[in-house]
Design a protein around this motif. Structure first.
Motif, PDB file in Angstrom:
ATOM      1  N   ILE A 163       0.824  -1.205   0.000  1.00 40.39           N
ATOM      2  CA  ILE A 163       0.000   0.000   0.000  1.00 40.39           C
ATOM      3  C   ILE A 163       0.858   1.255   0.000  1.00 40.39           C
ATOM      4  O   ILE A 163       0.525   2.255  -0.640  1.00 40.39           O
ATOM      5  N   TRP A 164       2.030   1.223   0.674  1.00 40.55           N
ATOM      6  CA  TRP A 164       2.911   2.392   0.689  1.00 40.55           C
ATOM      7  C   TRP A 164       3.530   2.635  -0.679  1.00 40.55           C
ATOM      8  O   TRP A 164       3.667   3.786  -1.120  1.00 40.55           O
ATOM      9  N   LYS A 165       3.855   1.562  -1.379  1.00 38.94           N
ATOM     10  CA  LYS A 165       4.393   1.701  -2.738  1.00 38.94           C
ATOM     11  C   LYS A 165       3.327   2.251  -3.678  1.00 38.94           C
ATOM     12  O   LYS A 165       3.616   3.051  -4.575  1.00 38.94           O
ATOM     13  N   ARG A 166       2.111   1.813  -3.457  1.00 41.36           N
ATOM     14  CA  ARG A 166       1.003   2.303  -4.283  1.00 41.36           C
ATOM     15  C   ARG A 166       0.786   3.797  -4.074  1.00 41.36           C
ATOM     16  O   ARG A 166       0.527   4.541  -5.023  1.00 41.36           O
ATOM     17  N   ILE A 167       0.886   4.253  -2.842  1.00 38.64           N
ATOM     18  CA  ILE A 167       0.739   5.681  -2.543  1.00 38.64           C
ATOM     19  C   ILE A 167       1.789   6.487  -3.296  1.00 38.64           C
ATOM     20  O   ILE A 167       1.487   7.535  -3.886  1.00 38.64           O
ATOM     21  N   GLU A 168       3.034   6.009  -3.292  1.00 41.92           N
ATOM     22  CA  GLU A 168       4.107   6.735  -3.966  1.00 41.92           C
ATOM     23  C   GLU A 168       3.898   6.775  -5.476  1.00 41.92           C
ATOM     24  O   GLU A 168       4.177   7.795  -6.118  1.00 41.92           O
ATOM     25  N   GLU A 209      -3.635   9.420   7.025  1.00 43.50           N
ATOM     26  CA  GLU A 209      -2.867  10.642   7.308  1.00 43.50           C
ATOM     27  C   GLU A 209      -1.924  10.955   6.152  1.00 43.50           C
ATOM     28  O   GLU A 209      -1.764  12.125   5.765  1.00 43.50           O
ATOM     29  N   ARG A 210      -1.286   9.927   5.602  1.00 43.45           N
ATOM     30  CA  ARG A 210      -0.370  10.125   4.475  1.00 43.45           C
ATOM     31  C   ARG A 210      -1.129  10.606   3.239  1.00 43.45           C
ATOM     32  O   ARG A 210      -0.656  11.501   2.524  1.00 43.45           O
TER      33      ARG A 210
END
Length: 223
Positions: A163-168, A209-210
């Motif tokens: 999910i963090w990679k997707r956000i980026e 939050e991100r």
């Protein structure tokens, strides 16, 4: 997870190269039992034959909208075998990923052999030798992206990292003007719904939050 099986075992199984090895004629015969309309059968044949693999008459395209449905129909034969022939009580399947729970490890080993024999002779597929294993239930079950324990569920670590990679990736498109803030946020709705099935409040809060920092145009829905 049934409380009376807490100290038991699970057979965690996966079919080897499932979408590539499904036999198209076997699938069509299964469908013909329920559907008599020749035009519908003709259309299904066209869809299946349009997919080319290394072996003629085998496989389905993973991304095709019909493939998930056909894949479940194909293994409905396995469901009947496990529930009505083997009389298994605790059995769960989604597409080619399934689990069987039992207190007796030896019984699960026997079931594994009978299931693999059925798959080979009746459906011309087989269990994945590396992804099919028997483990203690106390260690949890990995199923459909979750780690499932008796009293709680966790998201797999790989899914949390993804999910963090997707956000980026979405941030890059947003900065390039290829994606609006609204569409970026909408793309996370499915993930929030999925992640809510596990004990992920803290993770969902951090992700939200991100998202608010990177895509600040409007307030997202509450978790």
């Amino acid at each position: 997870m049934p409380s009376n099986l807490h100290y038991g075992y699970t057979l965690k199984a996966d079919i080897r190269h499932y979408f590539d090895t499904i036999d198209q004629e076997i699938l069509l015969n299964i469908i013909r039992r329920k559907i008599k309309d020749k035009n519908v059968i003709w259309l299904i044949e066209v869809i299946l034959k349009n997919h080319k693999t290394g072996v003629s008459g085998k496989g389905m395209p993973i991304g095709n909208l019909t493939s998930q449905f056909f894949a479940n129909v194909y293994l409905n034969e396995l469901d009947w075998f496990v529930k009505h022939k083997l009389k298994v009580k605790y059995y769960i399947r989604y597409v080619d990923d399934f689990v069987i729970l039992h207190r007796n490890k030896k019984m699960l080993m026997e079931l594994k052999g009978e299931i693999n024999s059925f798959l080979r002779h009746s459906l011309e597929v087989e269990l994945h030798p590396e992804k099919t294993r028997i483990v203690r239930l106390a260690n949890g079950i990995t199923f459909l992206g979750f780690r499932i324990f008796q009293k709680h569920r966790l998201l797999k670590k790989s899914n949390s990292r993804r999910i963090w990679k997707r956000i980026e990736r979405l941030k890059e498109k947003y900065d390039q003007g290829k994606l609006t803030s609204e569409k970026a946020r909408l793309s996370f709705d499915g993930w929030f719904a999925y992640a809510s099935f596990a004990d992920t409040y803290g993770l969902r809060k951090r992700v939200l939050e991100r998202c608010n920092q990177l895509f600040p145009e409007e307030t997202h829905k509450i978790i």
